[in-house]
Design an enzyme around this catalytic site. Structure first.
Site, mmCIF file in Angstrom:
data_model
loop_
_atom_site.group_PDB
_atom_site.id
_atom_site.type_symbol
_atom_site.label_atom_id
_atom_site.label_comp_id
_atom_site.label_asym_id
_atom_site.label_seq_id
_atom_site.Cartn_x
_atom_site.Cartn_y
_atom_site.Cartn_z
ATOM 1 N N MET A 196 0.587 -1.015 -0.208
ATOM 2 C CA MET A 196 -0.009 -0.106 0.168
ATOM 3 C C MET A 196 1.030 1.012 0.116
ATOM 4 O O MET A 196 1.724 1.269 0.857
ATOM 5 C CB MET A 196 -0.626 -0.104 1.255
ATOM 6 C CG MET A 196 -1.543 -1.158 1.355
ATOM 7 S SD MET A 196 -2.696 -1.449 3.103
ATOM 8 C CE MET A 196 -1.538 -1.814 3.742
ATOM 9 N N GLY A 238 1.159 4.012 4.844
ATOM 10 C CA GLY A 238 1.878 3.418 3.814
ATOM 11 C C GLY A 238 3.043 2.054 4.279
ATOM 12 O O GLY A 238 3.447 2.354 5.539
ATOM 13 N N SER A 239 2.255 0.597 3.562
ATOM 14 C CA SER A 239 3.102 -0.029 4.889
ATOM 15 C C SER A 239 2.427 -1.461 3.490
ATOM 16 O O SER A 239 2.208 -1.698 2.393
ATOM 17 C CB SER A 239 2.294 -0.786 5.862
ATOM 18 O OG SER A 239 0.983 0.236 5.452
ATOM 19 N N ARG A 240 2.095 -2.493 4.090
ATOM 20 C CA ARG A 240 2.099 -3.606 3.788
ATOM 21 C C ARG A 240 0.897 -4.881 4.283
ATOM 22 O O ARG A 240 1.098 -4.984 5.999
ATOM 23 C CB ARG A 240 2.822 -4.473 2.535
ATOM 24 C CG ARG A 240 3.664 -4.759 3.937
ATOM 25 C CD ARG A 240 4.965 -5.510 3.046
ATOM 26 N NE ARG A 240 5.212 -6.729 3.136
ATOM 27 C CZ ARG A 240 6.615 -7.908 2.969
ATOM 28 N NH1 ARG A 240 7.891 -6.986 2.832
ATOM 29 N NH2 ARG A 240 6.329 -9.078 2.747
#
Length: 233
Positions: free
Chosen positions: A102, A189-191
């Site tokens: 993301m 912001g990441s996953r």
């Protein structure tokens, strides 16, 4: 009609977690207006972005026990067999893992890929490496949930990234969730890593764009026989 739909897409509901950030940035923006006009426009742009970041749009959920839905918006950045993190305590046998990355412009609301009971919810502090690195799955701050789904346990791991500094998880151990329900949020912001249950067949490819709660990630058996029933949530 297309204009109306475009307006609706912009004016989506805002998640309550975003209210205080938007308010603080709004106040700062007004203060910047008093200092120097050009700074106001910078502050306004950041405030608009923050509002956009915390959007929480409704989704049309294709409900079926034979389908596994994407838990996050973003793109598929990794697809393959990996050994689950030790803290999950689900064994050392490699499992099929799908990673969704993301960026800061994606919707960051995470949703349950299947219906079921949360049998474990584990927070682990860690580093803030770039989320698109493979070692981020081991080194970064993360929150993992194990859902006892219709076809066995499925694992969702929320992983903080270089910019993300806060993982919010709504899935406490013992809670039950319907498919597509909101299970968490990550700033900024990441996953999300998804370890599929045995027998699941992935239906996505690297680089494919995901929509949380709508895109079908994998299935059990013949997808055509799954007969998904759409539900808005």
């Amino acid at each position: 009609m297309s204009i109306i739909n475009s307006i609706r897409s912009v004016l989506t509901p805002i998640h309550p977690e975003g209210y205080r950030f938007i308010l603080v940035l709004g106040v700062i923006t007004l203060f910047l207006l008093l200092i120097w006009g050009p700074l106001f426009w910078i502050g306004l742009a950041i405030t608009i972005w923050c509002t956009f970041f915390f959007r929480d749009p409704k989704r049309i959920i294709p409900v079926s026990d034979d389908l596994i839905l994407s838990p996050a918006d973003g793109i598929i950045s990794s697809l393959g067999s990996f050994v689950p993190p030790k803290n999950l305590e689900i064994g050392s046998e490699p499992r099929l893992r799908i990673t969704i990355f993301m960026n800061v412009f994606n919707c960051h609301i995470n949703r349950a890929p299947v219906r079921g009971k949360i049998i474990n919810s584990i927070y682990r502090p860690g580093k803030f490496l770039s989320a698109d690195l493979n070692k981020a799955s081991e080194a970064n701050e993360q929150h993992s949930i194990i859902i006892d789904g219709p076809h066995g346990p499925i694992v969702c791991v929320q992983i903080a990234g270089l910019v993300a500094r806060r993982i919010l998880n709504f899935a406490d151990q013992g809670k039950r969730f319907e498919q597509g329900e909101r299970i968490g949020l990550i700033r900024f912001g990441s996953r999300v890593d998804v370890f599929l249950p045995k027998g699941a067949t992935p239906l996505v490819f690297l680089g494919q764009t995901m929509v949380a709660g709508e895109t079908i990630l994998a299935s059990h058996g013949d997808m055509c026989k799954a007969s998904p029933i759409p539900r808005t949530i």
